[in-house]
Design a protein around this motif. Sequence first.
Motif, short mmCIF file in Angstrom:
data_model
loop_
_atom_site.label_atom_id
_atom_site.label_comp_id
_atom_site.label_asym_id
_atom_site.label_seq_id
_atom_site.Cartn_x
_atom_site.Cartn_y
_atom_site.Cartn_z
N UNK A 54 -8.84 5.44 9.52
CA UNK A 54 -7.92 5.50 8.39
C UNK A 54 -6.58 6.10 8.80
N UNK A 55 -6.62 7.13 9.62
CA UNK A 55 -5.39 7.75 10.12
C UNK A 55 -4.59 6.76 10.95
N UNK A 56 -5.27 6.02 11.80
CA UNK A 56 -4.60 5.06 12.67
C UNK A 56 -3.99 3.91 11.87
N UNK A 89 -0.62 4.09 9.76
CA UNK A 89 0.70 3.88 10.37
C UNK A 89 1.29 2.55 9.95
N UNK A 90 0.43 1.61 9.55
CA UNK A 90 0.86 0.24 9.29
C UNK A 90 0.69 -0.20 7.84
N UNK A 91 -0.29 0.38 7.15
CA UNK A 91 -0.62 -0.03 5.80
C UNK A 91 -0.86 1.23 4.96
N UNK A 123 -2.93 -8.74 13.23
CA UNK A 123 -1.64 -8.64 13.92
C UNK A 123 -1.73 -7.76 15.16
N UNK A 124 -2.42 -6.63 15.04
CA UNK A 124 -2.59 -5.72 16.18
C UNK A 124 -3.39 -6.41 17.28
#
Length: 186
Positions: free
Chosen positions: A4-6, A9-11, A127-128
């Motif tokens: 969730x932390x990672x 950064x994007x969502x 995307x990642x």
Amino acid sequence: MKILESISQYVKIDDEIRQFINQFGSEKHLSKGEVLSSHNSVDHNLYFLEKGLLRSFYFENGKDLTANFYKEGNLIANKNTIFLNQSDDNNIDAIEPSLVTYFNYSKLEELCENSLALANFSRRVLGVLLANMEKRVHSLQHMTAKEKYQELLTEHPDILLRAPLGMIASYLGISQETLSRIRSSI
């Protein structure tokens, strides 16, 4: 969970995403050398590496060749299964004791039909994965062995300390002797 932390950064992490991860996410501890996903398997799971070091590899002419390394914070998936519903030629195993959080990607896709937040989450995950794959293909096609080593040294110096040199050499597409020469010239 670090996933969730990672992903935050994007969502924007909202209750729907948090609930999905909590309800459908599972954890798996891997011992050094344990296989997470085997070649010729149809693995619909998306993995997030919480702790440890994994690699994907395949066999060619009787040799074990490293395709990629994954460290903490990386997303890992059998792309042939997710995109084409086909088995994959790669194995994924643990280079050191590891912990992954995983969930079934098909379940995420099913829930995306009713949730914009989960659809955006899924789009970002894909995307990642695609960006990482594109970067690897570019390095294989356009970089010399020395340039690939320097990039690994710059972007992921810890992998050089954590992975055996034979795996690093095969990842770079060179012999261990050539790797030794490159390392001594830098």
